[in-house]
Write a protein that holds these residues in place. Structure first.
Motif, PDB file in Angstrom:
ATOM      1  N   TYR A  54     -39.017  -7.080  30.505  1.00 41.11           N
ATOM      2  CA  TYR A  54     -38.589  -7.742  31.747  1.00 41.11           C
ATOM      3  C   TYR A  54     -38.360  -6.640  32.772  1.00 41.11           C
ATOM      4  N   THR A  55     -38.994  -6.766  33.929  1.00 43.43           N
ATOM      5  CA  THR A  55     -38.886  -5.771  34.995  1.00 43.43           C
ATOM      6  C   THR A  55     -38.283  -6.430  36.224  1.00 43.43           C
ATOM      7  N   ALA A  63     -38.253   0.035  40.307  1.00 42.30           N
ATOM      8  CA  ALA A  63     -37.848  -1.083  39.454  1.00 42.30           C
ATOM      9  C   ALA A  63     -37.141  -0.557  38.215  1.00 42.30           C
ATOM     10  N   VAL A  64     -36.386  -1.432  37.576  1.00 38.62           N
ATOM     11  CA  VAL A  64     -35.757  -1.134  36.297  1.00 38.62           C
ATOM     12  C   VAL A  64     -36.332  -2.114  35.276  1.00 38.62           C
ATOM     13  N   GLU A  65     -36.513  -1.650  34.041  1.00 39.59           N
ATOM     14  CA  GLU A  65     -37.157  -2.472  33.022  1.00 39.59           C
ATOM     15  C   GLU A  65     -36.389  -2.397  31.708  1.00 39.59           C
ATOM     16  N   VAL A  87     -35.233  -0.744  21.379  1.00 44.83           N
ATOM     17  CA  VAL A  87     -34.799  -1.391  22.614  1.00 44.83           C
ATOM     18  C   VAL A  87     -34.658  -0.273  23.630  1.00 44.83           C
ATOM     19  N   GLN A  88     -35.268  -0.457  24.816  1.00 49.35           N
ATOM     20  CA  GLN A  88     -35.259   0.602  25.820  1.00 49.35           C
ATOM     21  C   GLN A  88     -34.912   0.055  27.198  1.00 49.35           C
ATOM     22  N   VAL A  89     -34.375   0.930  28.027  1.00 46.18           N
ATOM     23  CA  VAL A  89     -34.208   0.659  29.453  1.00 46.18           C
ATOM     24  C   VAL A  89     -34.925   1.802  30.176  1.00 46.18           C
ATOM     25  N   ALA A  90     -35.696   1.462  31.210  1.00 45.99           N
ATOM     26  CA  ALA A  90     -36.511   2.466  31.887  1.00 45.99           C
ATOM     27  C   ALA A  90     -36.544   2.204  33.381  1.00 45.99           C
ATOM     28  N   GLY A  91     -36.866   3.241  34.105  1.00 49.38           N
ATOM     29  CA  GLY A  91     -37.128   3.134  35.531  1.00 49.38           C
ATOM     30  C   GLY A  91     -38.619   3.210  35.766  1.00 49.38           C
ATOM     31  N   LEU A  92     -39.099   2.509  36.787  1.00 47.14           N
ATOM     32  CA  LEU A  92     -40.509   2.546  37.158  1.00 47.14           C
ATOM     33  C   LEU A  92     -40.615   2.908  38.630  1.00 47.14           C
TER      34      LEU A  92
END
Length: 182
Positions: A54-55, A63-65, A87-92
């Motif tokens: 989910y972004t 964006a954050v994902e 499980v990850q959290v990332a920036g785009l």
């Protein structure tokens, strides 16, 4: 697991409805592909990978994902593959507005998360994501597009049973799939 991911994907595609691309700052993506697991001096090829993400766009380009990612690795001497889930959290960062249509939208991604082969019994290890990719939406009237991504995910051996040598493990992969804007 694949049936659950498919059911979630179908429900989100159906319930989100149709909207104009300029108003959309949310994306739901399902991608799959393959890659390799690399250690100090060796590697294991053709590790199937998948992602459900989910972004949320914070600006036109940033964006954050949040994602659930998995991969399967053939263990030497076993007739089956061992599965790893993270499980990850990332920036785009998008090089074009993420709401653009009828053009390729290149992006870079970086993030962090936790990975384990059995989170109920084996402590999870930190995993770091570095990558880039492209998204493409065919028109403003379509909220379903394509997503292709190349990643290098870096983790430590820890308690996980990776079939490669060394403490630092790289999961290098390419994945492709559909993305849905809403």
């Amino acid at each position: 697991m694949k049936k659950l991911l498919y059911a979630i994907s179908c429900c989100l595609f159906i319930t989100c409805g149709v909207a104009h691309a300029q108003d959309q700052k949310n994306e739901f993506s399902v991608t799959a592909g393959g890659g390799s697991l690399r250690g100090d001096n060796d590697s294991v090829a053709a590790a199937p990978v998948f992602t459900v993400a989910y972004t949320r766009g914070l600006t036109d380009r940033i964006a954050v994902e949040g994602s659930i990612d998995g991969y399967y690795v053939k263990q030497p001497g076993l007739s089956r593959r061992d599965d790893f889930l993270d499980v990850q959290v990332a920036g785009l960062f998008h090089f074009a507005p993420m709401t653009a249509s009828k053009r390729v939208i290149p992006y870079l991604t970086a993030g962090v998360g936790r990975v384990s082969t059995d989170a109920t019994e084996i402590p999870a290890e930190t995993i770091t994501r570095l990558g880039g990719g492209i998204k493409y939406y065919p028109s403003e009237n379509h909220n379903v597009g394509l997503r292709v991504e190349v990643r290098d995910e870096i983790t430590r051996r820890g308690g996980q049973g990776y079939p490669v040598s060394g403490d630092r493990i790289n999961i290098i992969s390419i994945r492709a799939g559909v993305t849905f804007r809403f």
